[in-house]
Motif scaffolding. Structure first.
Motif, PDB file in Angstrom:
ATOM      1  N   ASP A   1       0.849  -1.192   0.000  1.00 50.70           N
ATOM      2  CA  ASP A   1       0.000   0.000   0.000  1.00 50.70           C
ATOM      3  C   ASP A   1       0.890   1.251   0.000  1.00 50.70           C
ATOM      4  N   PRO A   2       0.772   2.108  -1.018  1.00 53.56           N
ATOM      5  CA  PRO A   2       1.616   3.313  -1.075  1.00 53.56           C
ATOM      6  C   PRO A   2       1.436   4.240   0.126  1.00 53.56           C
ATOM      7  N   SER A   3       0.273   4.221   0.761  1.00 59.29           N
ATOM      8  CA  SER A   3       0.060   5.090   1.919  1.00 59.29           C
ATOM      9  C   SER A   3       0.843   4.607   3.150  1.00 59.29           C
ATOM     10  N   ARG A   4       1.284   3.357   3.160  1.00 60.01           N
ATOM     11  CA  ARG A   4       2.081   2.839   4.276  1.00 60.01           C
ATOM     12  C   ARG A   4       3.571   3.105   4.086  1.00 60.01           C
ATOM     13  N   ASP A   5       3.962   3.522   2.889  1.00 59.25           N
ATOM     14  CA  ASP A   5       5.374   3.761   2.598  1.00 59.25           C
ATOM     15  C   ASP A   5       5.678   5.250   2.722  1.00 59.25           C
ATOM     16  N   ARG A   6       6.795   5.547   3.310  1.00 64.51           N
ATOM     17  CA  ARG A   6       7.214   6.938   3.526  1.00 64.51           C
ATOM     18  C   ARG A   6       7.361   7.714   2.217  1.00 64.51           C
ATOM     19  N   PHE A   7       7.749   7.017   1.150  1.00 64.57           N
ATOM     20  CA  PHE A   7       7.963   7.667  -0.139  1.00 64.57           C
ATOM     21  C   PHE A   7       6.856   7.354  -1.147  1.00 64.57           C
ATOM     22  N   GLY A   8       5.777   6.704  -0.704  1.00 66.74           N
ATOM     23  CA  GLY A   8       4.656   6.403  -1.576  1.00 66.74           C
ATOM     24  C   GLY A   8       4.885   5.253  -2.538  1.00 66.74           C
ATOM     25  N   SER A   9       5.818   4.373  -2.225  1.00 65.04           N
ATOM     26  CA  SER A   9       6.117   3.233  -3.097  1.00 65.04           C
ATOM     27  C   SER A   9       5.121   2.094  -2.861  1.00 65.04           C
ATOM     28  N   SER A  10       4.807   1.372  -3.923  1.00 68.36           N
ATOM     29  CA  SER A  10       3.914   0.223  -3.802  1.00 68.36           C
ATOM     30  C   SER A  10       4.695  -1.093  -3.684  1.00 68.36           C
ATOM     31  N   THR A  11       5.988  -1.010  -3.455  1.00 70.12           N
ATOM     32  CA  THR A  11       6.823  -2.201  -3.286  1.00 70.12           C
ATOM     33  C   THR A  11       6.570  -2.810  -1.912  1.00 70.12           C
ATOM     34  N   ARG A  12       6.365  -4.118  -1.893  1.00 70.97           N
ATOM     35  CA  ARG A  12       6.207  -4.823  -0.610  1.00 70.97           C
ATOM     36  C   ARG A  12       7.598  -4.927   0.015  1.00 70.97           C
ATOM     37  N   ARG A  13       7.779  -4.246   1.153  1.00 65.45           N
ATOM     38  CA  ARG A  13       9.108  -4.188   1.754  1.00 65.45           C
ATOM     39  C   ARG A  13       8.977  -4.060   3.266  1.00 65.45           C
ATOM     40  N   VAL A  14       9.943  -4.649   3.956  1.00 66.96           N
ATOM     41  CA  VAL A  14      10.047  -4.534   5.412  1.00 66.96           C
ATOM     42  C   VAL A  14      11.492  -4.186   5.758  1.00 66.96           C
ATOM     43  N   ASN A  15      11.691  -3.597   6.910  1.00 72.85           N
ATOM     44  CA  ASN A  15      13.030  -3.316   7.409  1.00 72.85           C
ATOM     45  C   ASN A  15      13.297  -4.252   8.576  1.00 72.85           C
ATOM     46  N   VAL A  16      14.362  -5.053   8.462  1.00 69.45           N
ATOM     47  CA  VAL A  16      14.687  -6.087   9.443  1.00 69.45           C
ATOM     48  C   VAL A  16      15.921  -5.658  10.216  1.00 69.45           C
ATOM     49  N   VAL A  17      15.837  -5.741  11.540  1.00 70.78           N
ATOM     50  CA  VAL A  17      16.957  -5.395  12.410  1.00 70.78           C
ATOM     51  C   VAL A  17      18.033  -6.468  12.297  1.00 70.78           C
TER      52      VAL A  17
END
Length: 179
Positions: free
Chosen positions: A24-40
């Motif tokens: 969802d582009p609204s969940r991305d800081r830059f409006g991207s529709s790429t499914r992505r997560v940040n892993v520690v």
């Protein structure tokens, strides 16, 4: 000649920032529709290993508008793409609070954006960037996302309702509506 893809395992970790399993582009800081997560990245050794492989490891920085009681310790993390539209999509498993393992597909993986996560184990493929030779991105291959029920005081009390053998009252007559 076929070259074997190199894989990286990141075990017993967590997500940082908002996840975007849904694309969802609204969940991305830059409006991207790429499914992505940040892993520690849990250890400095693993971070150094990823850097030696050509992966760009990021780190958090202190907020200049905040005062810290103790010295600030940065958190190392790496973005991981979750390409569910691939010919070989990753196997993303949701481990529920009752311990049930659910395989997510492209339609259901977005629900992981809205759960509280306790633990993440990940195996990712290293994929070379097209425009930047020698730099690599991580693409999820297998991911286990364990749901956290510790903050839910009622999870254990109502867990029996989720089980198929739960004592649920079923009407004998389909026209018999209780209201």
């Amino acid at each position: 000649m076929y070259t074997k893809r190199q894989k990286v395992n990141i075990d017993d970790t967590r997500f940082i920032f908002n996840t975007n399993f849904s694309g969802d582009p609204s969940r991305d800081r830059f409006g991207s529709s790429t499914r992505r997560v940040n892993v520690v990245i849990p250890t400095r050794e693993l971070a150094d290993h990823l850097v030696s492989l050509g992966v760009k490891v990021k780190e958090t920085h202190p907020n200049p508008e905040r005062t810290y009681d103790e010295p600030y310790v940065p958190t190392l993390y790496v973005p991981v793409n979750v390409n569910m539209d691939s010919k070989w999509p990753p196997r993303v498993y949701w481990i529920t609070t009752s311990g049930k393992r659910l395989l997510c597909n492209a339609e259901t993986v977005g629900q992981l954006d809205f759960i509280r996560v306790k633990n993440v184990c990940l195996q990712a493929n290293l994929v070379e960037k097209k425009n930047f030779p020698g730099e690599y991105s991580l693409y999820a291959d297998v991911m286990y996302v364990e749901q956290d029920a510790d903050a839910d005081p009622y999870a254990e009390r109502y867990a029996r309702y989720a089980a198929p053998e739960a004592d649920m009252a079923e009407p004998n007559d389909p026209n018999d509506i209780p209201f």
